[in-house]
Design an enzyme around this catalytic site. Structure first.
Site, PDB file in Angstrom:
ATOM      1  N   ASN A 101     -13.692   7.853  10.767  1.00 44.96           N
ATOM      2  CA  ASN A 101     -12.461   7.279   9.766  1.00 44.96           C
ATOM      3  C   ASN A 101     -12.683   5.525   9.843  1.00 44.96           C
ATOM      4  O   ASN A 101     -13.874   5.283  10.467  1.00 44.96           O
ATOM      5  CB  ASN A 101     -11.926   6.985  10.962  1.00 44.96           C
ATOM      6  CG  ASN A 101     -10.327   8.047  10.840  1.00 44.96           C
ATOM      7  OD1 ASN A 101     -11.281   9.393  10.184  1.00 44.96           O
ATOM      8  ND2 ASN A 101     -10.308   9.214  12.000  1.00 44.96           N
ATOM      9  N   ASP A 103     -10.791   3.442   9.085  1.00 47.43           N
ATOM     10  CA  ASP A 103      -9.654   2.616   8.749  1.00 47.43           C
ATOM     11  C   ASP A 103      -9.579   1.685  10.051  1.00 47.43           C
ATOM     12  O   ASP A 103      -8.446   0.621  10.126  1.00 47.43           O
ATOM     13  CB  ASP A 103      -8.078   3.704   8.978  1.00 47.43           C
ATOM     14  CG  ASP A 103      -8.202   4.388  10.229  1.00 47.43           C
ATOM     15  OD1 ASP A 103      -9.112   3.721  11.286  1.00 47.43           O
ATOM     16  OD2 ASP A 103      -7.651   5.375   9.698  1.00 47.43           O
ATOM     17  N   HIS A 118     -19.457   5.878   9.419  1.00 46.58           N
ATOM     18  CA  HIS A 118     -18.785   5.667   8.391  1.00 46.58           C
ATOM     19  C   HIS A 118     -18.443   3.978   8.059  1.00 46.58           C
ATOM     20  O   HIS A 118     -18.509   4.128   6.402  1.00 46.58           O
ATOM     21  CB  HIS A 118     -17.922   6.825   7.350  1.00 46.58           C
ATOM     22  CG  HIS A 118     -18.705   7.754   7.906  1.00 46.58           C
ATOM     23  ND1 HIS A 118     -18.027   9.162   7.533  1.00 46.58           N
ATOM     24  CD2 HIS A 118     -19.634   8.902   7.835  1.00 46.58           C
ATOM     25  CE1 HIS A 118     -18.631  10.289   7.592  1.00 46.58           C
ATOM     26  NE2 HIS A 118     -19.994   9.655   7.926  1.00 46.58           N
ATOM     27  N   CYS A 151     -19.058 -11.712  -4.454  1.00 48.85           N
ATOM     28  CA  CYS A 151     -19.676 -12.411  -3.807  1.00 48.85           C
ATOM     29  C   CYS A 151     -20.134 -13.595  -3.691  1.00 48.85           C
ATOM     30  O   CYS A 151     -20.267 -14.074  -4.477  1.00 48.85           O
ATOM     31  CB  CYS A 151     -21.346 -12.019  -4.587  1.00 48.85           C
ATOM     32  SG  CYS A 151     -22.647 -12.733  -2.932  1.00 48.85           S
ATOM     33  N   THR A 192     -10.852  16.858  12.171  1.00 47.70           N
ATOM     34  CA  THR A 192     -12.141  16.479  11.274  1.00 47.70           C
ATOM     35  C   THR A 192     -12.073  18.123  10.485  1.00 47.70           C
ATOM     36  O   THR A 192     -12.137  18.707  11.006  1.00 47.70           O
ATOM     37  CB  THR A 192     -13.232  15.855  11.619  1.00 47.70           C
ATOM     38  OG1 THR A 192     -14.474  16.007  10.468  1.00 47.70           O
ATOM     39  CG2 THR A 192     -14.123  16.818  12.481  1.00 47.70           C
TER      40      THR A 192
HETATM   41  P1  NAD Z   1     -11.204  15.582   5.654  1.00 47.73           P
HETATM   42  O1  NAD Z   1      -9.943  14.854   4.722  1.00 47.73           O
HETATM   43  O2  NAD Z   1     -11.949  16.457   5.272  1.00 47.73           O
HETATM   44  O3  NAD Z   1     -10.029  16.489   7.719  1.00 47.73           O
HETATM   45  C1  NAD Z   1      -9.226  16.223   8.083  1.00 47.73           C
HETATM   46  C2  NAD Z   1      -8.805  17.201   9.156  1.00 47.73           C
HETATM   47  O4  NAD Z   1      -7.889  17.240   9.654  1.00 47.73           O
HETATM   48  C3  NAD Z   1      -8.953  18.951   8.371  1.00 47.73           C
HETATM   49  O5  NAD Z   1      -9.258  19.959   8.734  1.00 47.73           O
HETATM   50  C4  NAD Z   1      -7.073  19.120   8.505  1.00 47.73           C
HETATM   51  O6  NAD Z   1      -6.892  19.842   9.170  1.00 47.73           O
HETATM   52  C5  NAD Z   1      -7.163  17.898  10.057  1.00 47.73           C
HETATM   53  N1  NAD Z   1      -5.809  17.201  10.596  1.00 47.73           N
HETATM   54  C6  NAD Z   1      -5.022  17.139   9.437  1.00 47.73           C
HETATM   55  N2  NAD Z   1      -3.718  16.773  10.720  1.00 47.73           N
HETATM   56  C7  NAD Z   1      -4.561  16.309  11.583  1.00 47.73           C
HETATM   57  C8  NAD Z   1      -3.381  15.940  13.046  1.00 47.73           C
HETATM   58  N3  NAD Z   1      -2.287  15.649  12.501  1.00 47.73           N
HETATM   59  N4  NAD Z   1      -3.855  16.281  13.546  1.00 47.73           N
HETATM   60  C9  NAD Z   1      -5.100  16.478  14.064  1.00 47.73           C
HETATM   61  N5  NAD Z   1      -6.190  17.246  12.895  1.00 47.73           N
HETATM   62  C10 NAD Z   1      -5.274  17.293  11.203  1.00 47.73           C
HETATM   63  O7  NAD Z   1     -11.263  13.841   7.209  1.00 47.73           O
HETATM   64  P2  NAD Z   1     -12.886  14.344   7.747  1.00 47.73           P
HETATM   65  O8  NAD Z   1     -13.254  14.936   7.973  1.00 47.73           O
HETATM   66  O9  NAD Z   1     -12.436  13.046   8.738  1.00 47.73           O
HETATM   67  O10 NAD Z   1     -14.279  13.631   6.452  1.00 47.73           O
HETATM   68  C11 NAD Z   1     -13.211  12.725   5.362  1.00 47.73           C
HETATM   69  C12 NAD Z   1     -14.904  11.547   4.874  1.00 47.73           C
HETATM   70  O11 NAD Z   1     -13.338  10.887   4.698  1.00 47.73           O
HETATM   71  C13 NAD Z   1     -15.021  11.076   6.760  1.00 47.73           C
HETATM   72  O12 NAD Z   1     -16.574  10.394   6.258  1.00 47.73           O
HETATM   73  C14 NAD Z   1     -13.973   9.777   6.377  1.00 47.73           C
HETATM   74  O13 NAD Z   1     -14.536   8.292   6.457  1.00 47.73           O
HETATM   75  C15 NAD Z   1     -13.625  10.234   5.178  1.00 47.73           C
HETATM   76  N6  NAD Z   1     -11.741   9.230   5.434  1.00 47.73           N
HETATM   77  C16 NAD Z   1     -11.508   8.338   6.613  1.00 47.73           C
HETATM   78  C17 NAD Z   1      -9.813   8.929   6.457  1.00 47.73           C
HETATM   79  C18 NAD Z   1      -9.675   6.942   7.314  1.00 47.73           C
HETATM   80  O14 NAD Z   1     -10.612   6.501   8.095  1.00 47.73           O
HETATM   81  N7  NAD Z   1      -8.466   7.231   7.607  1.00 47.73           N
HETATM   82  C19 NAD Z   1      -8.811   9.255   5.649  1.00 47.73           C
HETATM   83  C20 NAD Z   1      -9.952   9.835   4.867  1.00 47.73           C
HETATM   84  C21 NAD Z   1     -10.810   9.980   4.705  1.00 47.73           C
END
Ligand code: NAD
Length: 249
Positions: A101, A103, A118, A151, A192
């Site tokens: 994440n 965030d 990331h 920048c 994830t």
């Molecule tokens: P993803 O969007 O691919 O998958 C999210 C996963 O979370 C899914 O498998 C889903 O079933 C699960 N999920 C949904 N709600 C949930 C809950 N309440 N509790 C537990 N699991 C739950 O996300 P990813 O695997 O992190 O990969 C996506 C990429 O996107 C990463 O590289 C990340 O950096 C980025 N990303 C980050 C954020 C953030 O920082 N909050 C948000 C979106 C995407």
């Protein structure tokens, strides 16, 4: 408590070295959309098509508008119980936390020694990599004054300090994560989809090195077959239940 929750709590009690990998699902209960969920669209554009160097080259203003919108949403969000439980485990039980994440919610909950694979949505750096602006710096202004932001050293655009799809991870950070995965006896993968590499590769890496693997996710993922214990639950609910059982033992 279900048998799987009991088994997960028992594994945590036994563990001498726990490593945890988190993804976007951990922040879902804070109101931050995942990329692959139903709300992973912005102006009908898929998030995965915006988070690339090619998208930024083609339309930097559009990509920054998306980041500016996400930064506003994240600023107004708060860490949820999943972030708080995991932060406490890093402080009180020496657990190692690795996140995909960007965030900053793990940090806001007080996680110790977080491994951020990331990058951070609150960091920026010079797109032209000018000498003074090549390294990330913090810009937490919401909303940003100009899109794309500039920048301060050379006037070129800046880019978000995150790792986009198709970009390599920082080698030293990946190395720390690989070591944490291969040296633990318990590996938790939480929220994830396990499709983004090399992060997803940490799960089989830990398993091959002998760790017990627990998956917490309401849906099955590519990592489910690797897991010894699967909890088909939301991250905040599962982690709070396990944590309660650790505290009350
Ligand atoms: P993803 O969007 O691919 O998958 C999210 C996963 O979370 C899914 O498998 C889903 O079933 C699960 N999920 C949904 N709600 C949930 C809950 N309440 N509790 C537990 N699991 C739950 O996300 P990813 O695997 O992190 O990969 C996506 C990429 O996107 C990463 O590289 C990340 O950096 C980025 N990303 C980050 C954020 C953030 O920082 N909050 C948000 C979106 C995407």
């Amino acid at each position: 408590m279900t048998a799987s929750l009991e088994a997960a709590a028992a594994a945590l009690r036994r563990s001498r070295a726990t490593t945890i990998l988190t993804g976007a699902g951990v922040s879902a209960a804070s109101g931050i959309p995942t990329f692959r969920g139903e709300d992973g669209l912005w102006r009908k554009v898929r998030a995965e098509t915006l988070a690339t160097p090619e998208a930024f080259e083609n339309d930097p203003k559009l990509v920054w508008e998306w980041y500016d919108w996400r930064r506003g949403m994240i600023r107004d969000a708060a860490p949820n119980p999943a972030h708080h439980v995991l932060a406490r485990w890093t402080r009180d039980h020496g657990a190692t936390l690795i996140t995909q994440n960007v965030d900053g919610l793990h940090e806001r909950a007080g996680a110790k020694d977080l491994i951020r694979l990331h990058g951070s949505i609150w960091h920026v750096r010079c797109w032209r990599r000018c000498a003074a602006g090549a390294d990330d710096w913090v810009n937490d202004t919401v909303p940003l004054e100009t899109l794309p932001p500039r920048c301060p050293h050379c006037g070129a655009m800046v880019r978000p300090g995150v790792v986009w799809f198709g970009e390599p991870l920082d080698a030293a950070i990946l190395d720390r994560a690989m070591t944490a995965a291969s040296s633990c006896d318990l590996f938790l993968t939480v929220g994830t989809s396990a499709v983004v590499y090399p992060a997803a590769g940490l799960i089989p890496h830990a398993k091959r090195a002998g760790a017990t693997v627990i998956e917490i996710n309401p849906d099955a993922t590519g990592a489910s077959s690797t897991a010894d214990i699967t909890l088909r639950m939301k991250a905040d609910e599962a982690l709070e239940a396990i944590d309660r059982s650790l505290v009350n033992r």
